[in-house]
Motif scaffolding. Structure first.
Motif, mmCIF file in Angstrom:
data_model
loop_
_atom_site.group_PDB
_atom_site.id
_atom_site.type_symbol
_atom_site.label_atom_id
_atom_site.label_comp_id
_atom_site.label_asym_id
_atom_site.label_seq_id
_atom_site.Cartn_x
_atom_site.Cartn_y
_atom_site.Cartn_z
ATOM 1 N N TYR A 247 1.656 6.029 -6.708
ATOM 2 C CA TYR A 247 1.273 5.661 -7.923
ATOM 3 C C TYR A 247 -0.105 6.040 -8.103
ATOM 4 N N ALA A 248 -1.013 6.053 -7.216
ATOM 5 C CA ALA A 248 -2.483 6.323 -7.166
ATOM 6 C C ALA A 248 -2.480 8.149 -7.022
ATOM 7 N N VAL B 64 1.080 -1.095 0.000
ATOM 8 C CA VAL B 64 0.052 0.093 -0.070
ATOM 9 C C VAL B 64 0.937 1.299 0.101
ATOM 10 N N LEU B 65 2.029 1.161 0.824
ATOM 11 C CA LEU B 65 3.023 2.437 0.808
ATOM 12 C C LEU B 65 3.486 2.573 -0.404
ATOM 13 N N LEU C 39 5.974 4.480 -14.484
ATOM 14 C CA LEU C 39 5.794 4.009 -13.239
ATOM 15 C C LEU C 39 5.262 2.622 -13.265
ATOM 16 N N THR C 40 4.157 2.472 -14.294
ATOM 17 C CA THR C 40 3.422 1.071 -14.559
ATOM 18 C C THR C 40 4.536 0.156 -14.965
ATOM 19 N N SER D 167 -3.866 12.604 -10.951
ATOM 20 C CA SER D 167 -3.263 13.579 -11.432
ATOM 21 C C SER D 167 -3.562 13.656 -13.090
ATOM 22 N N VAL D 168 -3.617 12.387 -13.728
ATOM 23 C CA VAL D 168 -3.974 12.096 -15.010
ATOM 24 C C VAL D 168 -5.135 12.384 -15.257
#
Length: 137
Positions: A100-101, A94-95, A130-131, A106-107
């Motif tokens: 990433y979330a 989760v951290l 990142l993905t 933002s996108v």
């Protein structure tokens, strides 16, 4: 009686798009992600300490990408005899997914609320990088 500050002609207050401030939304999301992560890690450590009497443990997920770690953590929580380690790894996952979330949010914001295509493209590029990095071992 409070005096209002003087405003020059043509000066307007910034009104957030869609009635919300993206910085507040993202800040809140990051805070919630960190708190959930900390809660899971603390819960897992306490559970591990109560069941084994130790605060040391083996981290079995070397060489795995983040999605493998998440899948193995869930399997460990559901099926394994030492579920506390799975809870700790879920907290760490989760951290790692919290920033990433933030990029995903933002996108969405730049594309739909702000309609700023330059920042949408830049942020989308960051999201793709990142993905891909999450899938690399």
């Amino acid at each position: 009686m409070k005096a209002e500050p003087a405003r020059s002609a043509g000066m307007e207050e910034a009104v957030p798009h869609g009635g919300f401030d993206i910085e507040v939304v993202i800040g809140t999301a990051l805070s919630i992600g960190v708190l959930i992560s900390a809660g899971l890690v603390i819960l897992g450590l306490a559970w591990h300490w109560l069941t084994t009497g130790q605060l040391t443990f083996h981290l079995p997920f070397t060489g795995a990408n983040l999605f493998d770690v998440i899948a193995q953590s869930i399997r460990r929580v559901v099926n394994d005899h030492d579920r506390s380690i799975g809870v700790i790894w879920l907290g760490l996952s989760v951290l790692m997914l919290t920033p990433y979330a933030r990029v995903v949010a933002s996108v969405i914001y730049f594309a739909f609320a702000d309609r700023d295509w330059k920042f949408t493209a830049i942020t989308l590029f960051v999201l793709i990088v990142l993905t891909v990095s999450l899938f690399i071992r």
